[in-house]
Scaffold this active site. Sequence first.
Site, PDB file in Angstrom:
ATOM      1  N   GLU A  75     -17.560   0.766  -2.322  1.00 60.93           N
ATOM      2  CA  GLU A  75     -16.924   0.312  -0.983  1.00 60.93           C
ATOM      3  C   GLU A  75     -15.923   1.258  -0.594  1.00 60.93           C
ATOM      4  OE1 GLU A  75     -14.934  -3.571  -1.586  1.00 60.93           O
ATOM      5  OE2 GLU A  75     -14.370  -3.628   0.318  1.00 60.93           O
TER       6      GLU A  75
ATOM      7  N   LYS B 168     -20.825  -1.331   0.634  1.00 61.49           N
ATOM      8  CA  LYS B 168     -20.058  -2.275   1.274  1.00 61.49           C
ATOM      9  C   LYS B 168     -19.067  -1.614   2.164  1.00 61.49           C
ATOM     10  CE  LYS B 168     -16.946  -6.099   0.189  1.00 61.49           C
ATOM     11  NZ  LYS B 168     -16.859  -7.233  -0.542  1.00 61.49           N
TER      12      LYS B 168
ATOM     13  N   ARG C  46     -12.318 -13.070   3.133  1.00 62.81           N
ATOM     14  CA  ARG C  46     -11.633 -13.804   4.002  1.00 62.81           C
ATOM     15  C   ARG C  46     -12.206 -14.875   4.973  1.00 62.81           C
ATOM     16  NH1 ARG C  46      -7.568  -9.227   5.090  1.00 62.81           N
ATOM     17  NH2 ARG C  46      -9.342  -8.004   4.610  1.00 62.81           N
TER      18      ARG C  46
HETATM   19  P1  13P Z   1     -12.844  -9.177   3.342  1.00 62.93           P
HETATM   20  O1  13P Z   1     -13.916  -9.746   3.641  1.00 62.93           O
HETATM   21  O2  13P Z   1     -11.598 -10.323   3.059  1.00 62.93           O
HETATM   22  O3  13P Z   1     -12.227  -8.036   3.877  1.00 62.93           O
HETATM   23  O4  13P Z   1     -12.771  -8.865   1.658  1.00 62.93           O
HETATM   24  C1  13P Z   1     -13.977  -8.199   1.487  1.00 62.93           C
HETATM   25  C2  13P Z   1     -13.562  -7.595   0.196  1.00 62.93           C
HETATM   26  O5  13P Z   1     -13.934  -7.562  -1.047  1.00 62.93           O
HETATM   27  C3  13P Z   1     -12.711  -6.315   0.392  1.00 62.93           C
HETATM   28  O6  13P Z   1     -12.706  -5.655  -0.897  1.00 62.93           O
END
Ligand code: 13P
Length: 328
Positions: free
Chosen positions: A178, A220, A292
Amino acid sequence: MTTLPAPPLAAVAQQLTGGGRGILAADESITTMSARLEQAGVPASATARRDYRALLLTADGLADRVSGIILCDETFGQDLADGRPFPVAARDLDLLPGIKVDTGTTALPGQAGALVTEGLDGLGARLASYAERGAAFAKWRAVFDVRTITPYAAHANGHALARYAALCQEHGIVPIVEPEVLCTGEHDLAASAQATRLALRSLFAALDAAGVDLTGIVLKPNFVTPGLDAAPAPADEVVVATFEVLRDTVPAAVPGIAFLSGGQPTEQVCDYLRALHARGDRPWSVTFSFGRALVSAALHTWAGAPATVADAQRVLLANCRSAADATR
Ligand code: 13P
């Protein structure tokens, strides 16, 4: 008792990102989760964090929309009320358990505010323990701000992500990689595209150098959007910009891309996902790994009261349905 051999990494990566389901990110750190609980009027404690994550995990029918759930170390080691550890209960519910393994960010010296994510020391032993306790996949998040990203910061984070990913694969765990370009700020769409391109180019150069098997990872990324404090861009411009950056940087060998939501509204990120999914010219699966956008409303509906658990689960499932429908 005979133990079945673990499925190949590529099969797990496909299971996580294909088939019209996505990933529920419920891995907020203790500090972040405690702050979100307090905002929702719930006194923060290990028990409150566990009860909230139990509410999410046990929402009836979650596995129809969600393939895997990302947990943090605390939750991974906690038990549900019936005594089952979270990763065991997840598998019972047809959800693959995942574990966030980075330990957060620190400033990169000499880089004027850019951050690097830490957590490599001792990671091999931690991954062995998580694998033994049932983890199918892991997550490591690098964080970039468009105002402070530099080629060196992208390189340093790409290097850490690649070492993490190679170690995960050595332990039979699919790494979610990510590289998040934050959407906080006043920047325009072009600035987000430029930063995301830099982060992804550095990441894939590092993954290649580290010998990571791209068929056994999940990427991600963020959607490429203007900053949350800037004038919004039309959805079709966001989708084109996101697609072009990914097309130019993500090898076709990567089976699946699971987007983060970045604090943007649920309906909006589902619209972006639907439009990206509709593009016939993409080599990878696209789905969600939202935090979120799936859980915020459910947390506020729950607000710590046992009587509101069922309502909160309905709110969660409605968001998971919207997100999953965008990939079908
Ligand atoms: P959000 O979708 O709230 O941005 O969180 C995803 C996530 O795992 C960030 O590391």
